[in-house]
Design an enzyme around this catalytic site. Structure first.
Site, mmCIF file in Angstrom:
data_model
loop_
_atom_site.group_PDB
_atom_site.id
_atom_site.type_symbol
_atom_site.label_atom_id
_atom_site.label_comp_id
_atom_site.label_asym_id
_atom_site.label_seq_id
_atom_site.Cartn_x
_atom_site.Cartn_y
_atom_site.Cartn_z
ATOM 1 N N ASP A 39 37.795 -52.079 -46.272
ATOM 2 C CA ASP A 39 39.085 -51.560 -46.715
ATOM 3 C C ASP A 39 39.505 -50.410 -45.801
ATOM 4 O O ASP A 39 38.695 -49.564 -45.413
ATOM 5 C CB ASP A 39 38.990 -51.077 -48.169
ATOM 6 C CG ASP A 39 40.361 -50.883 -48.802
ATOM 7 O OD1 ASP A 39 40.738 -51.680 -49.681
ATOM 8 O OD2 ASP A 39 41.057 -49.912 -48.413
ATOM 9 N N ILE A 40 40.788 -50.350 -45.488
ATOM 10 C CA ILE A 40 41.311 -49.331 -44.569
ATOM 11 C C ILE A 40 41.318 -47.951 -45.210
ATOM 12 O O ILE A 40 41.362 -46.932 -44.504
ATOM 13 C CB ILE A 40 42.730 -49.749 -44.110
ATOM 14 C CG1 ILE A 40 43.090 -49.104 -42.785
ATOM 15 C CG2 ILE A 40 43.784 -49.461 -45.164
ATOM 16 C CD1 ILE A 40 44.329 -49.708 -42.130
ATOM 17 N N ASN A 97 42.626 -56.638 -58.685
ATOM 18 C CA ASN A 97 43.854 -56.210 -59.354
ATOM 19 C C ASN A 97 44.825 -57.381 -59.378
ATOM 20 O O ASN A 97 45.004 -58.070 -58.368
ATOM 21 C CB ASN A 97 44.475 -55.028 -58.605
ATOM 22 C CG ASN A 97 43.611 -53.785 -58.696
ATOM 23 O OD1 ASN A 97 43.148 -53.426 -59.774
ATOM 24 N ND2 ASN A 97 43.364 -53.138 -57.565
ATOM 25 N N GLN A 104 48.460 -54.018 -58.291
ATOM 26 C CA GLN A 104 48.152 -54.854 -57.125
ATOM 27 C C GLN A 104 49.154 -54.554 -56.022
ATOM 28 O O GLN A 104 50.360 -54.661 -56.225
ATOM 29 C CB GLN A 104 48.204 -56.346 -57.491
ATOM 30 C CG GLN A 104 47.861 -57.239 -56.309
ATOM 31 C CD GLN A 104 47.862 -58.733 -56.648
ATOM 32 O OE1 GLN A 104 48.038 -59.114 -57.806
ATOM 33 N NE2 GLN A 104 47.683 -59.567 -55.637
ATOM 34 N N HIS A 110 42.448 -61.008 -53.591
ATOM 35 C CA HIS A 110 41.305 -60.358 -52.962
ATOM 36 C C HIS A 110 40.456 -59.700 -54.024
ATOM 37 O O HIS A 110 40.956 -59.301 -55.073
ATOM 38 C CB HIS A 110 41.749 -59.307 -51.935
ATOM 39 C CG HIS A 110 42.709 -58.290 -52.479
ATOM 40 N ND1 HIS A 110 44.054 -58.554 -52.642
ATOM 41 C CD2 HIS A 110 42.531 -57.013 -52.907
ATOM 42 C CE1 HIS A 110 44.660 -57.496 -53.138
ATOM 43 N NE2 HIS A 110 43.758 -56.550 -53.325
ATOM 44 N N HIS A 112 37.660 -56.476 -54.415
ATOM 45 C CA HIS A 112 37.064 -55.287 -53.824
ATOM 46 C C HIS A 112 35.577 -55.289 -54.172
ATOM 47 O O HIS A 112 35.219 -55.547 -55.327
ATOM 48 C CB HIS A 112 37.671 -54.017 -54.418
ATOM 49 C CG HIS A 112 39.149 -53.878 -54.242
ATOM 50 N ND1 HIS A 112 39.716 -52.961 -53.383
ATOM 51 C CD2 HIS A 112 40.195 -54.510 -54.841
ATOM 52 C CE1 HIS A 112 41.044 -53.041 -53.462
ATOM 53 N NE2 HIS A 112 41.361 -53.975 -54.346
#
Ligand code: AMP
Length: 127
Positions: A39-40, A97, A104, A110, A112
């Protein structure tokens, strides 16, 4: 079949662009059904996203419309990524989410994977 709660799939979403190689990611795993990358904006020492390769906006869309092979392939990849990240001994959290109440942000399904520290119990009291 369309699902309620989110607009139809948008090929301009950021994860679609990552899948097409148009923008980079810090990849940790890839196979026929799934791509996993950091994740960024990590929320824990390990924070990895796992996405299916198909065009699904959310878990609602994915669980209703993906093939058995896509569903099995995706969830096997989630477990494999967590294991390869070395999280099985200490534990980890998997979260997705879906829609407005869950905030979301990216309309490509996706999950996490969070780990690397004690994560506390479930949800914050309010947000
Ligand atoms: P969600 O609220 O579940 O849709 O979360 C979307 C997640 O995608 C957030 O944690 C973002 O930090 C993450 N994200 C957004 N853009 C990128 C990107 N280009 N590379 C990696 N992670 C991203």
């Amino acid at each position: 079949m369309a699902v309620t709660g989110l607009p139809p799939y948008d090929d301009a979403n950021v994860f679609a662009r990552i899948l097409r190689g148009e923008i980079p990611c810090k990849k940790v795993y890839e196979d026929e059904h799934a791509l996993a990358f950091h994740d960024i904006n990590p929320q824990s020492p390990v924070h990895v996203l796992v996405i299916p390769k198909g065009r699904y906006v959310s878990i609602a869309d994915f669980s209703a419309n993906a093939s058995d092979a896509e569903v099995a392939g995706f969830w096997r990849a989630v477990g494999r990524v967590a294991k390869e990240l070395g999280l099985e001994a200490s534990g980890y959290r998997v979260l997705t989410n879906m829609g407005r109440d869950a905030h979301q942000e990216v309309p490509h399904f996706h999950v996490h994977i969070f780990g690397g520290r004690s994560l506390g119990r479930m949800l914050p009291r309010e947000s």
